[in-house]
Design a protein around this motif. Structure first.
Motif, PDB file in Angstrom:
ATOM      1  N   LEU A 150      67.583  29.836  62.494  1.00 47.79           N
ATOM      2  CA  LEU A 150      67.176  29.810  63.896  1.00 47.79           C
ATOM      3  C   LEU A 150      67.102  28.375  64.379  1.00 47.79           C
ATOM      4  O   LEU A 150      66.761  27.465  63.616  1.00 47.79           O
ATOM      5  CB  LEU A 150      65.791  30.464  64.065  1.00 47.79           C
ATOM      6  N   LYS A 153      64.042  26.216  69.259  1.00 48.75           N
ATOM      7  CA  LYS A 153      63.597  27.017  70.403  1.00 48.75           C
ATOM      8  C   LYS A 153      63.513  28.494  70.036  1.00 48.75           C
ATOM      9  O   LYS A 153      62.580  29.196  70.447  1.00 48.75           O
ATOM     10  CB  LYS A 153      64.550  26.828  71.586  1.00 48.75           C
ATOM     11  N   GLU A 154      64.490  28.974  69.269  1.00 46.58           N
ATOM     12  CA  GLU A 154      64.460  30.384  68.854  1.00 46.58           C
ATOM     13  C   GLU A 154      63.241  30.651  67.978  1.00 46.58           C
ATOM     14  O   GLU A 154      62.554  31.664  68.130  1.00 46.58           O
ATOM     15  CB  GLU A 154      65.752  30.736  68.112  1.00 46.58           C
ATOM     16  N   TRP A 155      62.945  29.712  67.055  1.00 50.45           N
ATOM     17  CA  TRP A 155      61.790  29.893  66.183  1.00 50.45           C
ATOM     18  C   TRP A 155      60.495  29.826  66.991  1.00 50.45           C
ATOM     19  O   TRP A 155      59.550  30.595  66.760  1.00 50.45           O
ATOM     20  CB  TRP A 155      61.783  28.839  65.077  1.00 50.45           C
ATOM     21  N   PHE A 193      67.699  32.938  75.091  1.00 50.90           N
ATOM     22  CA  PHE A 193      67.103  32.855  73.750  1.00 50.90           C
ATOM     23  C   PHE A 193      66.736  34.240  73.216  1.00 50.90           C
ATOM     24  O   PHE A 193      66.883  34.513  72.021  1.00 50.90           O
ATOM     25  CB  PHE A 193      65.869  31.957  73.781  1.00 50.90           C
ATOM     26  N   ARG A 196      69.885  35.744  71.910  1.00 55.88           N
ATOM     27  CA  ARG A 196      70.292  35.154  70.622  1.00 55.88           C
ATOM     28  C   ARG A 196      69.438  35.679  69.478  1.00 55.88           C
ATOM     29  O   ARG A 196      69.928  35.959  68.379  1.00 55.88           O
ATOM     30  CB  ARG A 196      70.186  33.628  70.698  1.00 55.88           C
ATOM     31  N   LEU A 197      68.123  35.811  69.720  1.00 51.72           N
ATOM     32  CA  LEU A 197      67.246  36.344  68.674  1.00 51.72           C
ATOM     33  C   LEU A 197      67.608  37.777  68.319  1.00 51.72           C
ATOM     34  O   LEU A 197      67.627  38.157  67.146  1.00 51.72           O
ATOM     35  CB  LEU A 197      65.785  36.283  69.148  1.00 51.72           C
TER      36      LEU A 197
END
Length: 224
Positions: A150, A153-155, A193, A196-197
């Motif tokens: 990740l 930002k995703e995390w 985001f 993407r996650l």
């Protein structure tokens, strides 16, 4: 997670900020009580890291305002005052934890995670959702036993939802985890985001509740 660091020592503030930002936190810095009160009035923070010896007063005087918020953030007092009576005073005033200066930022982060777990009634930093494993202590995600890579930002986004799974998080709440004061963000950034996650974790793990926000489902099916 968006954090307010109330610290008037600029060198220490820079060091703590750099460490937390590298761990995918969003950090705003207030160098006085007045700045802190203004920030708390405009942003819903997940945590406040509070120095006590500030130029315009005692940091503990900020606690009543923090505790009066609809969703009070975690408060960890950071201070050079090392007397037992000082710690008792801080905890009785509403602080969740107390850390004596000088401190290691890694210990500060560990204490922050511990308070998060106590608040969410969770005893383990590891969350299992089907074949998905989210380790909040190690900043790590695995799916079917394999690491999921990740971005920061995703995390940051996933951590907010994983800390309180099954809770509905508003767009504003999640956006606060991505950007601080002065950052520029496109209005569609959050959706990018989230998309993407879902692609990396499985679509059913993140639910959209129309008009309300998003939720990490603990009963999600394993999908691609």
């Amino acid at each position: 997670m968006r954090i307010l660091l109330v610290e008037d020592d600029s060198a220490l503030a820079d060091a703590v900020c750099s460490y937390l930002i590298a761990k995918a936190f969003v950090v705003d810095v207030a160098s006085s009580l007045a700045e802190a009160r203004g920030a708390l009035h405009s942003v819903q923070y997940a945590a406040v890291l509070l120095d006590l010896h500030l130029g315009d007063g005692d940091g503990l005087s900020l606690l009543p305002q923090v505790r009066a918020l609809r969703e009070p953030p975690i408060v960890i007092v950071l201070t050079a005052r090392d007397q037992v009576t000082d710690r008792i005073r801080g905890l009785d005033a509403g602080a969740d934890d107390y850390l004596i200066k000088p401190y290691d930022p890694a210990e500060l982060l560990a204490r922050l995670r511990a308070v998060e777990r106590r608040r969410s009634a969770g005893s383990s930093p590891v969350l299992h959702l089907g074949t998905l494993e989210i380790d909040l202590a190690q900043d790590r995600v695995r799916k079917d036993g394999n690491p999921v890579v990740l971005t920061q930002k995703e995390w940051a986004l996933l951590r907010v939802m994983a800390t309180r799974p099954e809770r509905i998080h508003t767009r504003e709440n999640l956006a606060d985890a991505l950007y601080g004061f002065g950052d520029e963000a496109d209005s569609n950034t959050l959706e990018v985001f989230i998309s993407r996650l879902r692609r990396k974790l499985g679509r059913s793990h993140i639910q959209t509740l129309r008009g309300l926000g998003y939720r990490l489902s603990t009963s999600a099916d394993d999908d691609e």
